[in-house]
Design a protein around this motif. Sequence first.
Motif, PDB file in Angstrom:
ATOM      1  N   TYR A 236     -40.841  79.765  -2.555  1.00 12.11           N
ATOM      2  CA  TYR A 236     -39.341  80.529  -2.382  1.00 12.11           C
ATOM      3  C   TYR A 236     -38.928  79.279  -4.178  1.00 12.11           C
ATOM      4  CZ  TYR A 236     -37.348  75.813  -1.353  1.00 12.11           C
ATOM      5  OH  TYR A 236     -37.076  74.525  -0.136  1.00 12.11           O
ATOM      6  N   ASP A 237     -37.950  79.657  -5.115  1.00 15.39           N
ATOM      7  CA  ASP A 237     -37.619  79.125  -5.998  1.00 15.39           C
ATOM      8  C   ASP A 237     -35.610  79.351  -5.628  1.00 15.39           C
ATOM      9  OD1 ASP A 237     -37.769  78.691  -8.673  1.00 15.39           O
ATOM     10  OD2 ASP A 237     -36.743  80.658  -9.390  1.00 15.39           O
ATOM     11  N   THR A 238     -35.280  78.250  -6.920  1.00 15.86           N
ATOM     12  CA  THR A 238     -34.217  78.320  -6.364  1.00 15.86           C
ATOM     13  C   THR A 238     -33.680  78.073  -7.786  1.00 15.86           C
ATOM     14  OG1 THR A 238     -34.058  76.796  -4.868  1.00 15.86           O
ATOM     15  CG2 THR A 238     -32.217  76.593  -6.039  1.00 15.86           C
ATOM     16  N   VAL A 239     -32.335  79.149  -8.594  1.00 10.64           N
ATOM     17  CA  VAL A 239     -32.101  79.114  -9.782  1.00 10.64           C
ATOM     18  C   VAL A 239     -30.785  77.694 -10.603  1.00 10.64           C
ATOM     19  CG1 VAL A 239     -30.879  80.558 -11.466  1.00 10.64           C
ATOM     20  CG2 VAL A 239     -32.687  81.507 -10.062  1.00 10.64           C
TER      21      VAL A 239
ATOM     22  N   ARG B 161     -32.054  82.000  -2.285  1.00 12.18           N
ATOM     23  CA  ARG B 161     -33.873  81.200  -2.191  1.00 12.18           C
ATOM     24  C   ARG B 161     -34.197  82.800  -3.323  1.00 12.18           C
ATOM     25  NH1 ARG B 161     -35.827  78.119   2.892  1.00 12.18           N
ATOM     26  NH2 ARG B 161     -35.446  76.443   1.970  1.00 12.18           N
ATOM     27  N   ALA B 162     -34.821  82.830  -4.187  1.00 12.17           N
ATOM     28  CA  ALA B 162     -35.444  83.390  -4.947  1.00 12.17           C
ATOM     29  C   ALA B 162     -36.589  84.270  -5.168  1.00 12.17           C
ATOM     30  CB  ALA B 162     -34.549  83.459  -6.937  1.00 12.17           C
ATOM     31  N   GLY B 163     -36.988  84.932  -6.227  1.00  6.16           N
ATOM     32  CA  GLY B 163     -38.688  85.280  -5.962  1.00  6.16           C
ATOM     33  C   GLY B 163     -38.614  84.811  -7.473  1.00  6.16           C
ATOM     34  N   ILE B 164     -40.587  85.289  -7.842  1.00  9.39           N
ATOM     35  CA  ILE B 164     -40.730  84.810  -9.110  1.00  9.39           C
ATOM     36  C   ILE B 164     -40.783  85.737 -10.027  1.00  9.39           C
ATOM     37  CG2 ILE B 164     -41.854  82.383  -8.554  1.00  9.39           C
ATOM     38  CD1 ILE B 164     -44.442  84.159  -7.979  1.00  9.39           C
ATOM     39  N   LYS B 165     -41.476  84.868 -11.424  1.00  8.42           N
ATOM     40  CA  LYS B 165     -41.712  86.170 -12.267  1.00  8.42           C
ATOM     41  C   LYS B 165     -42.951  86.311 -12.673  1.00  8.42           C
ATOM     42  CE  LYS B 165     -40.780  86.769 -17.254  1.00  8.42           C
ATOM     43  NZ  LYS B 165     -39.403  87.507 -17.415  1.00  8.42           N
ATOM     44  N   LYS B 166     -44.106  85.208 -11.867  1.00  6.70           N
ATOM     45  CA  LYS B 166     -45.094  85.196 -12.745  1.00  6.70           C
ATOM     46  C   LYS B 166     -45.945  84.750 -11.854  1.00  6.70           C
ATOM     47  CE  LYS B 166     -48.527  84.323 -16.397  1.00  6.70           C
ATOM     48  NZ  LYS B 166     -48.928  83.564 -17.845  1.00  6.70           N
ATOM     49  N   ALA B 167     -47.191  85.611 -11.202  1.00  9.27           N
ATOM     50  CA  ALA B 167     -48.277  83.614 -10.671  1.00  9.27           C
ATOM     51  C   ALA B 167     -50.111  84.372 -10.791  1.00  9.27           C
ATOM     52  CB  ALA B 167     -48.091  84.481  -9.103  1.00  9.27           C
ATOM     53  N   GLU B 168     -50.754  83.291 -11.152  1.00  8.67           N
ATOM     54  CA  GLU B 168     -51.840  83.225 -11.851  1.00  8.67           C
ATOM     55  C   GLU B 168     -52.381  82.475 -10.801  1.00  8.67           C
ATOM     56  OE1 GLU B 168     -52.192  83.108 -16.422  1.00  8.67           O
ATOM     57  OE2 GLU B 168     -53.180  80.990 -15.709  1.00  8.67           O
ATOM     58  N   MET B 169     -53.760  83.045 -11.017  1.00 11.42           N
ATOM     59  CA  MET B 169     -54.980  82.451 -10.520  1.00 11.42           C
ATOM     60  C   MET B 169     -56.011  82.215 -10.877  1.00 11.42           C
ATOM     61  SD  MET B 169     -56.247  83.310  -6.444  1.00 11.42           S
ATOM     62  CE  MET B 169     -56.894  84.938  -6.604  1.00 11.42           C
ATOM     63  N   LYS B 170     -57.342  81.014 -10.484  1.00 10.18           N
ATOM     64  CA  LYS B 170     -58.003  80.902 -11.500  1.00 10.18           C
ATOM     65  C   LYS B 170     -59.231  80.252 -10.437  1.00 10.18           C
ATOM     66  CE  LYS B 170     -56.258  79.140 -15.995  1.00 10.18           C
ATOM     67  NZ  LYS B 170     -55.978  77.581 -17.142  1.00 10.18           N
ATOM     68  N   ILE B 171     -60.356  80.347  -9.963  1.00  4.12           N
ATOM     69  CA  ILE B 171     -61.562  80.797  -9.352  1.00  4.12           C
ATOM     70  C   ILE B 171     -62.380  79.825 -10.068  1.00  4.12           C
ATOM     71  CG2 ILE B 171     -63.409  80.697  -7.543  1.00  4.12           C
ATOM     72  CD1 ILE B 171     -60.328  81.510  -6.916  1.00  4.12           C
ATOM     73  N   ASN B 172     -62.488  77.925  -9.980  1.00  4.28           N
ATOM     74  CA  ASN B 172     -63.404  77.460 -11.283  1.00  4.28           C
ATOM     75  C   ASN B 172     -63.174  77.382 -12.508  1.00  4.28           C
ATOM     76  OD1 ASN B 172     -65.313  76.620  -8.698  1.00  4.28           O
ATOM     77  ND2 ASN B 172     -66.324  78.203  -8.721  1.00  4.28           N
ATOM     78  N   GLY B 173     -62.201  77.732 -12.714  1.00  7.42           N
ATOM     79  CA  GLY B 173     -61.754  78.242 -14.699  1.00  7.42           C
ATOM     80  C   GLY B 173     -61.151  79.195 -14.602  1.00  7.42           C
ATOM     81  N   ILE B 174     -61.620  80.472 -13.534  1.00  7.26           N
ATOM     82  CA  ILE B 174     -61.987  81.751 -14.547  1.00  7.26           C
ATOM     83  C   ILE B 174     -60.649  82.238 -14.269  1.00  7.26           C
ATOM     84  CG2 ILE B 174     -62.856  84.103 -14.831  1.00  7.26           C
ATOM     85  CD1 ILE B 174     -65.198  81.955 -14.771  1.00  7.26           C
ATOM     86  N   LYS B 175     -59.859  83.176 -14.752  1.00  9.74           N
ATOM     87  CA  LYS B 175     -58.574  84.019 -14.389  1.00  9.74           C
ATOM     88  C   LYS B 175     -58.856  85.126 -13.610  1.00  9.74           C
ATOM     89  CE  LYS B 175     -55.519  82.807 -18.382  1.00  9.74           C
ATOM     90  NZ  LYS B 175     -54.278  83.907 -19.022  1.00  9.74           N
TER      91      LYS B 175
END
Length: 563
Positions: free
Chosen positions: A235-238, A244-258
């Motif tokens: 959750y996010d707090t403004v 409780r609010a949502g997010i703008k961006k999520a990013e996942m890297k596996i072994n350094g690669i997006k």
Amino acid sequence: MRFYRVAILLLISTASVAQTQSFRLPLEIPPAFSGTFGEIRSDHFHSGVDLRTMGKVGFNVFAIEKGFVSRIKVSPVGFGKAIYIDHPNGKTSVYAHLDRFTGKIAEYAENAQYQKPSFEIELFPNPGELPVNKGDIIAISGNSGSSGGPHLHLEIRETVSQHILDPFEFFNEWRQTDIYPPVINRLLVFEIDSLSYLLNSLTYKAYETIKRGSDFTLPFPVNASGKVGLALYYYDTVNPNSFRAGIKKAEMKINGIKTFTFQVDKFSFLETRYANGFNGITDNGWSGYKAIRLWTYPNNKFSGITHVIDHGIIDVAKDSTYIVDIRVWDHSGNSSKLTFKILGVENKAIAERMPNLPLFKWNAENTYKTRSYMVRLPENALFHDILFQMSESQPDNFPYPIVTVHNSKTKLFKKFTLEYNTSNIAENLLGKLYIAKINGKGFTYVGSEPAKNSIKAICNSFGKYTVMIDTIAPSIIAQNLIPNAKITSQSSISFKLIDNTGIKTYNGYIDGKWVLFEWDPKTGILLHNLNPKRTKRGQWHSLKIVVTDMLNNNSEYSTKFYW
Ligand SMILES: [Zn+2]
């Protein structure tokens, strides 16, 4: 020399801030949010911000910039009463769920309602008709339309394309006071093998995170084998006054690669149902946390998903180690990180037998028939291929069979058609039959469109449906009116409308002339504000209310009153 460089940099950065700071706040109460842009909801991404109004209606709503009113919409559902203002900088601001319009806008809208005549209107004034200045009061905040409590829904759009933008980009004050990065509470690891994927019965393991410094991690590595997909509860707090609010961006890297990026900067209404491609397998409302999935389906073409390798699915090999690095950002640029390891272990899965079910391809049209029902799914209705299940039964306490159309956990990008064969139905009942969705113990009207030897409905979601009969006309119950009474001290007349399928038309007449009654299906209240400009003071008047339901059953109420 060095000093000059710093000075120039400062100038550049204040210039870009000044540009985004041009909008003033739409309310004069401290900013508090009950929803943010791009939140994943049922059938849509949230298209604006929801500003809390202290649990009540009645706050002044201000034009955030000069411009002109380009659209006015009044509807008993959706945005309720809404104003759209086009600004010189190419943006449009939208103010929704208003209680009422004020000044010239109110006059303009009411004139159009009497002219049509209808409570529901959609108007597109010309640029010269309703100009506004920055800070003008345009409306009073409310709870109209499909609103779950008093709030102001504010949207910023690109005028030309009507694409929706993140309002946080335009209000520095909101961003500057937001010092709280998202909290990542749990990691979910889904086991994605072909059969449970096709049956939409994915199982997952949940791992509680621990906080180390400003980042999150897991107390031990995750053991996995084969194809896995990851999701987060967060959750996010403004600010402390916000929910409780949502997010703008999520990013996942596996072994350094997006391998997966989700980011909502801007989207079109045509793609809003891609939100359903994130729904279904996790409970979005769990204990007040939000969920974000870091893998996707072949038919999820949401423009905010980028950098996808293998749909974000990780194919875990035995004895291999995967370093997973997930970062999420809120709308003010604060971010949090979750890092952990996945260790590849032996795959103990036993071969399952393929059940004898039809395979529905997501990129093809699919139809299926039971004894009395038929479904038709258009191309691209599904997010991925499924093994389709549909069955019909006749419980004793139901007038017509119940059909279970697949599984309500499987969400849809497009709606589908459900038809019920009426060739055995008595002629006099044909116009009174409708398809209803079964929700727990209740029923909701879905549709009753006549087709050849059948009735059909456009359905939003899989689940249980049946056919019902409605021959009962709506009830019209006076709320503040005794027949033939003097009501000189009253400023309004209201009725409660009750019906089992829903109200389709509602019209009120005073002395034989149509008058504006406002309809709110949430409360079931039909309300007319008495106005001396339209109804003469100090005399007797006749009043008539005419209401029909979804199956055209008709009710009328007539009386006289002295005002
Ligand atoms: Zn909203």
